[in-house]
Design a protein around this motif. Structure first.
Motif, PDB file in Angstrom:
ATOM      1  N   SER A 105       6.817  -4.197   0.929  1.00 56.33           N
ATOM      2  CA  SER A 105       6.480  -5.415   0.189  1.00 56.33           C
ATOM      3  C   SER A 105       6.416  -6.621   1.115  1.00 56.33           C
ATOM      4  N   ILE A 106       5.564  -7.576   0.734  1.00 51.96           N
ATOM      5  CA  ILE A 106       5.560  -8.898   1.352  1.00 51.96           C
ATOM      6  C   ILE A 106       5.741  -9.895   0.218  1.00 51.96           C
ATOM      7  N   LEU A 107       6.839 -10.628   0.279  1.00 53.36           N
ATOM      8  CA  LEU A 107       7.192 -11.569  -0.783  1.00 53.36           C
ATOM      9  C   LEU A 107       6.352 -12.843  -0.681  1.00 53.36           C
ATOM     10  N   PRO A 108       6.303 -13.638  -1.753  1.00 55.16           N
ATOM     11  CA  PRO A 108       5.489 -14.861  -1.743  1.00 55.16           C
ATOM     12  C   PRO A 108       5.819 -15.823  -0.598  1.00 55.16           C
ATOM     13  N   ASP A 109       7.059 -15.812  -0.112  1.00 55.87           N
ATOM     14  CA  ASP A 109       7.423 -16.695   1.002  1.00 55.87           C
ATOM     15  C   ASP A 109       7.067 -16.094   2.365  1.00 55.87           C
ATOM     16  N   SER A 114      11.306  -3.690   3.567  1.00 52.65           N
ATOM     17  CA  SER A 114      11.137  -2.267   3.263  1.00 52.65           C
ATOM     18  C   SER A 114      11.447  -1.974   1.803  1.00 52.65           C
ATOM     19  N   LYS A 115      11.969  -2.961   1.102  1.00 58.10           N
ATOM     20  CA  LYS A 115      12.333  -2.763  -0.302  1.00 58.10           C
ATOM     21  C   LYS A 115      11.104  -2.815  -1.204  1.00 58.10           C
ATOM     22  N   PHE A 116      11.219  -2.127  -2.329  1.00 61.52           N
ATOM     23  CA  PHE A 116      10.164  -2.115  -3.339  1.00 61.52           C
ATOM     24  C   PHE A 116      10.358  -3.325  -4.251  1.00 61.52           C
ATOM     25  N   PHE A 117       9.448  -4.280  -4.168  1.00 61.79           N
ATOM     26  CA  PHE A 117       9.389  -5.389  -5.116  1.00 61.79           C
ATOM     27  C   PHE A 117       8.108  -5.186  -5.903  1.00 61.79           C
ATOM     28  N   ASN A 118       8.246  -4.948  -7.182  1.00 57.66           N
ATOM     29  CA  ASN A 118       7.160  -4.479  -8.025  1.00 57.66           C
ATOM     30  C   ASN A 118       5.849  -5.235  -7.854  1.00 57.66           C
ATOM     31  N   TRP A 120       4.767  -7.212  -5.433  1.00 59.60           N
ATOM     32  CA  TRP A 120       4.462  -7.730  -4.101  1.00 59.60           C
ATOM     33  C   TRP A 120       4.155  -6.638  -3.063  1.00 59.60           C
ATOM     34  N   PRO A 121       3.266  -5.681  -3.360  1.00 59.98           N
ATOM     35  CA  PRO A 121       2.925  -4.689  -2.341  1.00 59.98           C
ATOM     36  C   PRO A 121       2.212  -5.363  -1.165  1.00 59.98           C
ATOM     37  N   TRP A 122       2.545  -4.949   0.043  1.00 62.41           N
ATOM     38  CA  TRP A 122       1.914  -5.550   1.226  1.00 62.41           C
ATOM     39  C   TRP A 122       0.404  -5.375   1.203  1.00 62.41           C
ATOM     40  N   ALA A 123      -0.068  -4.233   0.673  1.00 65.40           N
ATOM     41  CA  ALA A 123      -1.490  -3.876   0.752  1.00 65.40           C
ATOM     42  C   ALA A 123      -2.390  -4.852  -0.006  1.00 65.40           C
ATOM     43  N   ARG A 124      -1.856  -5.566  -0.968  1.00 68.68           N
ATOM     44  CA  ARG A 124      -2.664  -6.525  -1.719  1.00 68.68           C
ATOM     45  C   ARG A 124      -3.168  -7.652  -0.823  1.00 68.68           C
ATOM     46  N   ARG A 184      15.301   8.876  -5.639  1.00 70.28           N
ATOM     47  CA  ARG A 184      16.239   7.766  -5.831  1.00 70.28           C
ATOM     48  C   ARG A 184      15.437   6.474  -5.912  1.00 70.28           C
ATOM     49  N   ARG A 185      15.384   5.918  -7.065  1.00 63.11           N
ATOM     50  CA  ARG A 185      14.612   4.695  -7.271  1.00 63.11           C
ATOM     51  C   ARG A 185      15.419   3.482  -6.828  1.00 63.11           C
ATOM     52  N   LYS A 186      14.800   2.619  -6.026  1.00 63.96           N
ATOM     53  CA  LYS A 186      15.440   1.394  -5.554  1.00 63.96           C
ATOM     54  C   LYS A 186      14.495   0.229  -5.803  1.00 63.96           C
ATOM     55  N   HIS A 187      14.502  -0.285  -6.988  1.00 61.62           N
ATOM     56  CA  HIS A 187      13.572  -1.360  -7.356  1.00 61.62           C
ATOM     57  C   HIS A 187      14.272  -2.710  -7.298  1.00 61.62           C
ATOM     58  N   PHE A 188      13.498  -3.689  -6.878  1.00 64.08           N
ATOM     59  CA  PHE A 188      13.923  -5.087  -6.914  1.00 64.08           C
ATOM     60  C   PHE A 188      12.810  -5.862  -7.571  1.00 64.08           C
TER      61      PHE A 188
END
Length: 189
Positions: A105-109, A114-118, A120-124, A184-188
């Motif tokens: 993920s790449i967050l708005p900031d 490496s965490k899954f943020f629903n 904010w996928p980097w590929a977008r 093992r799901r690790k969602h943020f």
């Protein structure tokens, strides 16, 4: 590597077939353990699958793993191949290898994680011009963007094995025979 029942045989088969690939996070950990063993480090107190694989691989298989690049750039196919992802706006040669193997993920900031943020996928954010083909993100499943295709559809977790046939970008998918590794799901959010 490290997600199925017989990693050493998979590496051996890939090498014997003359397969090419990119270095992923688990490959990196196997190589790290091999380097540690070669420098005299003691085996881990607790079991480490990466250590077990590193000590089970033949010299030829280790050489093959060491040869795996961080990414592959195929001008003829107009494609880039990477384990996890790229940060848009950074030249390929300047990309951080740890991120190439681990990012999701790449967050708005602008934080790369490496965490899954629903949402904010980097590929977008990848703006090409080459299409990136990547894995490492089973939580999202198949991802299709203008210049990025995420192929991790969770085969090891009992999902599907997905491939992309180039240059036409045709997707092919088959069901896993069984679950090989507990999910093992690790969602943020």
């Amino acid at each position: 590597v490290s997600k199925g029942p017989d990693s050493a045989s998979v590496v051996q088969m890939a090498r014997e077939l003359g397969a090419i690939g990119v270095r992923g996070n688990h490959d990196f950990e196997v190589i790290r353990w091999h380097q540690a063993v070669m420098s005299g480090a003691d085996p881990p107190v607790m079991g480490s699958e990466h250590f077990q694989i590193a000590t089970a691989l033949s010299k030829e298989d280790l050489k093959w793993m060491y040869s795996l690049p961080w990414y592959i750039n195929s001008q003829s196919l107009g494609a880039l191949f990477v384990h996890a992802g790229f940060v848009s706006g950074i030249r390929l040669g300047k990309q951080n290898p740890r991120l190439l193997m681990n990012m999701r993920s790449i967050l708005p900031d602008g934080t790369v994680t490496s965490k899954f943020f629903n949402n904010w996928p980097w590929a977008r954010l990848w703006d090409g011009p080459q299409t990136v083909l990547f894995g490492h993100d089973a939580d999202r499943g198949l991802q299709q963007y203008e210049h990025a295709i995420g192929l991790d559809t969770g085969c090891v977790y009992g999902g599907r094995l997905t491939a992309c046939i180039l240059p036409e970008k045709r997707l092919v998918s088959v069901s896993a025979k069984r679950e090989y590794f507990q999910y093992r799901r690790k969602h943020f959010d």
